[in-house]
Design an enzyme around this catalytic site. Structure first.
Site, PDB file in Angstrom:
ATOM      1  N   SER A 173      -5.702   2.031   0.142  1.00 30.68           N
ATOM      2  CA  SER A 173      -4.401   2.298   0.766  1.00 30.68           C
ATOM      3  C   SER A 173      -4.523   3.013   2.123  1.00 30.68           C
ATOM      4  O   SER A 173      -5.535   2.868   2.797  1.00 30.68           O
ATOM      5  CB  SER A 173      -3.503   3.062  -0.213  1.00 30.68           C
ATOM      6  OG  SER A 173      -2.678   2.145  -0.911  1.00 30.68           O
ATOM      7  N   PHE A 174      -3.475   3.735   2.528  1.00 29.05           N
ATOM      8  CA  PHE A 174      -3.458   4.243   3.913  1.00 29.05           C
ATOM      9  C   PHE A 174      -4.541   5.277   4.171  1.00 29.05           C
ATOM     10  O   PHE A 174      -5.127   5.326   5.248  1.00 29.05           O
ATOM     11  CB  PHE A 174      -2.079   4.829   4.258  1.00 29.05           C
ATOM     12  CG  PHE A 174      -1.867   4.917   5.746  1.00 29.05           C
ATOM     13  CD1 PHE A 174      -1.598   3.762   6.485  1.00 29.05           C
ATOM     14  CD2 PHE A 174      -1.959   6.120   6.414  1.00 29.05           C
ATOM     15  CE1 PHE A 174      -1.423   3.820   7.868  1.00 29.05           C
ATOM     16  CE2 PHE A 174      -1.788   6.178   7.795  1.00 29.05           C
ATOM     17  CZ  PHE A 174      -1.519   5.036   8.524  1.00 29.05           C
TER      18      PHE A 174
ATOM     19  N   HIS B  29       0.846  -1.194   0.000  1.00 29.37           N
ATOM     20  CA  HIS B  29       0.000   0.000   0.000  1.00 29.37           C
ATOM     21  C   HIS B  29       0.875   1.235   0.000  1.00 29.37           C
ATOM     22  O   HIS B  29       2.083   1.183   0.263  1.00 29.37           O
ATOM     23  CB  HIS B  29      -0.940   0.021   1.210  1.00 29.37           C
ATOM     24  CG  HIS B  29      -0.281   0.436   2.486  1.00 29.37           C
ATOM     25  ND1 HIS B  29      -0.141   1.745   2.858  1.00 29.37           N
ATOM     26  CD2 HIS B  29       0.303  -0.289   3.470  1.00 29.37           C
ATOM     27  CE1 HIS B  29       0.478   1.815   4.016  1.00 29.37           C
ATOM     28  NE2 HIS B  29       0.772   0.588   4.420  1.00 29.37           N
ATOM     29  N   CYS B  30       0.248   2.363  -0.355  1.00 28.76           N
ATOM     30  CA  CYS B  30       0.922   3.652  -0.224  1.00 28.76           C
ATOM     31  C   CYS B  30      -0.106   4.590   0.393  1.00 28.76           C
ATOM     32  O   CYS B  30      -0.783   4.198   1.340  1.00 28.76           O
ATOM     33  CB  CYS B  30       1.423   4.144  -1.581  1.00 28.76           C
ATOM     34  SG  CYS B  30       0.152   4.284  -2.854  1.00 28.76           S
ATOM     35  N   ARG B  31      -0.229   5.803  -0.106  1.00 29.20           N
ATOM     36  CA  ARG B  31      -1.231   6.711   0.453  1.00 29.20           C
ATOM     37  C   ARG B  31      -2.588   6.459  -0.187  1.00 29.20           C
ATOM     38  O   ARG B  31      -3.600   6.329   0.495  1.00 29.20           O
ATOM     39  CB  ARG B  31      -0.801   8.166   0.228  1.00 29.20           C
ATOM     40  CG  ARG B  31      -1.845   9.175   0.653  1.00 29.20           C
ATOM     41  CD  ARG B  31      -1.383  10.614   0.451  1.00 29.20           C
ATOM     42  NE  ARG B  31      -2.509  11.507   0.421  1.00 29.20           N
ATOM     43  CZ  ARG B  31      -3.095  11.964  -0.693  1.00 29.20           C
ATOM     44  NH1 ARG B  31      -2.625  11.621  -1.873  1.00 29.20           N
ATOM     45  NH2 ARG B  31      -4.138  12.755  -0.639  1.00 29.20           N
TER      46      ARG B  31
END
Lengths: 565, 565
Positions: free
Chosen positions: A538-539, A510-512
């Site tokens: 994601s986040f 995941h990322c943002r």
């Protein structure tokens, strides 16, 4: 010359009347409305509570005098239709101003009685001040009452559109508002994973939001919940739902459907050849679930009214059924939904093979100062790619994106079509590739088996199971809040550090927002990793998903800190 | 492993590179950019002039370092590709930082060189400070220059998107801006009747707008026009148009099309099997005009880039051509357009039978305090009803409506489909029947021959010919400005006073937006009048249509007073 009577003078009734007049100058058209107003904006009623619409009178769009003068339509207010004499083609009307009861004959009769708020007989209901919101009189009464209150505690029961809008507008006016919803979420047109954004917004804006708890009984100015909680409420707004107003139809022997609504044919004709029915009182065909359903929406009511006026005048049309599109503002967030959602598919036990795309993009070019994240969810059929539904939530233009999807659904389009859409673009409005284009790309990639995904609602389990989660955001982003136990390998270091990632376990990335981790996922796959999944949402999506549920349950967060930017 | 070189590192080039990397981890990908930046937001450039985007650096979305780290893509800036050696599959590159010239081999080459601003050799051009807007260096240079000016007079030449956005943003920054356009209107994606709204807005916001006048020559800090007018200008922004950057392709012997752009096949392959081209430098197929065209739009460039990356990696796609959708903000107004417009149909001498719908509705429920008129124009084929294009202008959400139409066009829908669309509705966003639904209704009615219309651009002639025009607004509205010679019979009095209207002459009806006069038109028809026309756009549309042209020509207004409310 035909004589056409219409029962109910709001959305469907008034709209049918105006169309009838356009199609015939000579027909006699009489509209009967139980209340004192015809043609008010029922959808705008809650906005009177906050003062967005200052005067209750403004909610009334047309007066009987105006109907008469402009359309030569007689609108009889304070006039309740008591019964239908189908044999003699007459109705019995009570005029509440004079007390008179009289009969009026018809050639065609249109029923547009709407739906009434459900007020269940909960023990102790006489110990609280109960209000409902159906018409201008209701909202004016509620508004005047709360304005006089010294203690500012109000409970709204029911987290549907009206309940949420009432809660918001009362909160905006400065009240302490509790919103109580028996189900585990508000606003059923939104899936559980998406609606958490709105739960958080309600909570952040000071609404005492209670989901998954039921009203047991009332005590003196108090709502007692199943959990034992007692909520002080000087006023209780009942918004748990509506029931089709079918008494008149039922007593007249018209067929009532299993849904509890009036049964109509493709032309909105009831079981009586000379009686039509439209709006919230009827059931309609859902073109996506392929089943009959109740649909309390203004747009469809107006379309039905037009169809009926056309049919009475010999104009034909095709009934394509409905997909159901809706929108709501919840404080700073806008939310819209169309077609099927996962909750509905499950509730109906639909035998349909589908998948989702869930993504977050900027609603306009990211460097424009007012660009905001747009949370988007697409539902589509597997393997055909047929678009089935969408939900969008954000601070910007979400209705646009949902309306585009609604259009694609209506025209039978697929995720391939989404890729190909040419949408108008300039930096103040959107991005060169819009979120609906991206959703089409991602769905196509999923259909082609290019990558795998898991939704944010699975992450807690992954954390509990100590799954291998890689956070590909930059170090400073990671340090500002991350999933507990996640490993931080920024995308910018991925190729150098790829040996740190084991090949023999499933890898979750995941990322943002999911864009960088999507690139990371494909890179890993191309480097020989064969069990890689991108965490959709994601986040940012995860933060919204977990936040309110943590508060609700007091459970341990799975992140070190949330991030909503 | 393939080695893929890309010429041009902005929209198309950067997008192709990223997609290529996702499809293959091992391919070598090198991007060459003549300027110092890759991947900047060219569409957002003008917004730096007003300070909406404060720092010029912000316009640069990715650095070569980031490309390398995140995508393993080599981005060589300040590197001009001088020539292509097709036989040896090599390019010759000049590094402007070192002065070195070197060769680089390729397996596949992608050309994404864009288009360059046209700077014609007008006499005296050395006597003014000429600027163009193509990249971050340009806009930074222009911005720094104007910030130093003492006299604040700037001329923008050319009323296309870039010219209008530059003019707006310079005006927002406090400059005295003249916008000079040789044609009789700015912004060709909007028809002459619609664009008058934007002419008025530019004028109202203090732009010295000059249309239909050509630059003859320049004198010291002055623009001399064909009319003899002299416009003081300490800076001259040249925005008269762009030309595809084809030098490299042409010198390499690649086929150049009649449009002057690089010729490509359905997969964006040039006449060389190993060379592709995308973006503003190529010509594309317009699916509505059925002809090849140049299209300087970001969205299509990104789609082409994706297609090329896919094709190089053996993924197939279908080229459905383009319809062209665009949007622009002009001060307080938003404007969007898609598909065909009347101007284009005429310019191309298209052999197509079409009609228009032009209407004005509220963009949201009228009683919401921020509801604003939305001007909408639909173009559709007769007799099929196939939707061909739309334009929308207003202060609210116009891109939504145009994007819905763009979606309908892409999916081959008709005006019948517009009637049937179920769009998300809540009072803060829209109305229960949206303007696109209304447009569908009106078009269907026109196709069924239910009524006739004339557009606002015919009204002046009608007035001159002393046609019988009935204004059906209320008396107080009429008194607040009306068409000279029009008779005022409010809709609310129409049936009582119908005998005042002669039956033996054509009758033209209007109100404020066309809705009441539509009802009046049908009433008259049903009362035996057989030559009745509704003036589409009505008094509000007419006010916008006439206003700026009156100013421009100094002619006598045909109304006693305009009304823009």
């Amino acid at each position: 010359m035909k004589k056409i009577l219409i029962v109910g003078g709001v959305a469907g009734g008034a709209s049918a009347a105006a169309r009838l007049r356009r199609l015939s100058e000579e027909d006699q058209i009489i509209m009967f409305e139980k209340g004192p107003h015809v043609s008010f904006s029922n959808c705008a009623l809650p906005y009177h509570l906050s003062g967005v619409i200052e005067e209750a009178d403004k909610l009334v769009l047309m007066s009987p005098e105006k109907f008469k003068a402009q359309y030569n339509i007689e609108a009889r207010v304070s006039s309740e239709v008591l019964s239908i004499d189908r044999k003699n083609k007459e109705i019995e009307v009570k005029n509440y101003l004079t007390g008179d009861i009289y009969r009026e004959s018809y050639d065609k009769l249109i029923l547009s009685p709407g739906a009434k708020p459900i007020v269940p007989n909960i023990p102790g209901i006489d110990k609280v001040n109960v209000f409902t919101i159906r018409n201008v009189v209701d909202i004016d009464k509620l508004n005047r009452y709360v304005k006089e209150l010294e203690a500012k505690d109000i409970a709204v029961i029911g987290g549907g559109f009206i309940g949420v809008e009432a809660a918001e507008n009362l909160r905006e006016a400065g009240y302490n508002v509790s919103l109580i919803e028996a189900m585990d979420q508000i606003l059923k047109p939104f899936d559980y994973d998406m609606v958490q954004i709105l739960h958080k917004e309600m909570y952040d804006k000071g609404i005492n939001l209670i989901v998954g708890d039921k009203v047991e009984n009332f005590e003196e100015n108090k709502v007692v919940l199943n959990s034992g909680k007692k909520i002080t409420a000087k006023a209780v707004v009942m918004a748990i739902g509506v029931l089709p107003e079918i008494t008149l139809a039922k007593e007249a022997g018209l067929e009532i459907a299993q849904t509890g609504a009036i049964k109509v044919d493709s032309n909105y004709k009831t079981s009586d050849n000379d009686i039509y029915a439209v709006g919230d009182a009827i059931e309609v065909y859902n073109a996506l679930t392929h089943s009959m359903t109740k649909l309390s929406l203004a747009g469809p009511a107006l379309k039905q009214a037009r169809s009926v006026a056309n049919h009475i005048n010999g104009k034909k049309g095709i009934n394509k059924g409905y997909i159901g599109s809706s929108a709501i503002k919840v404080f700073d967030f806008n939310a819209a939904s169309t077609g099927l959602n996962e909750g509905l598919i499950k509730a109906l036990n639909m035998n349909i093979n589908y998948d989702i795309v869930r993504l977050i993009t900027n609603d306009k070019v990211g460097i424009m100062p007012d660009a905001k994240p747009l949370h988007f969810k697409l539902i589509y059929e597997v393997p055909t790619g047929k678009v089935l539904g969408a939900q969008a939530i954000g601070k910007g233009d979400v209705t646009k994106r949902v309306d585009i999807i609604a259009t694609v659904i209506k025209l039978g389009g697929t995720v391939e079509d989404l890729k190909d859409l040419e949408l108008s673009y300039a930096p103040p409005f959107s991005t060169a590739k819009d979120v609906v284009n991206y959703a089409g790309y991602i769905a196509s990639n999923l259909l082609e088996g290019d990558f795998k995904q898991v939704n944010v609602d699975k992450v807690r389990k992954l954390v509990e199971d100590k799954a291998y989660i890689v956070d590909v955001r930059e170090v400073r982003e990671f340090e500002n809040g991350h999933i507990k136990g996640a490993k931080n390998i920024p995308l910018s270091q991925l190729r150098d550090r790829v040996n740190e990632i084991p090949k023999d376990v499933p890898v979750y990335l995941h990322c943002r927002t999911g864009q960088r981790s999507y690139n990371a996922a494909l890179a890993l796959q191309n480097l020989g990793y064969n069990n890689v999944s991108n965490i959709t949402g994601s986040f940012l999506g995860l933060s919204y998903y977990e936040y309110y549920n943590d508060i609700l349950t007091g459970r341990e967060p799975i992140v070190t800190k949330y991030n909503f930017k």
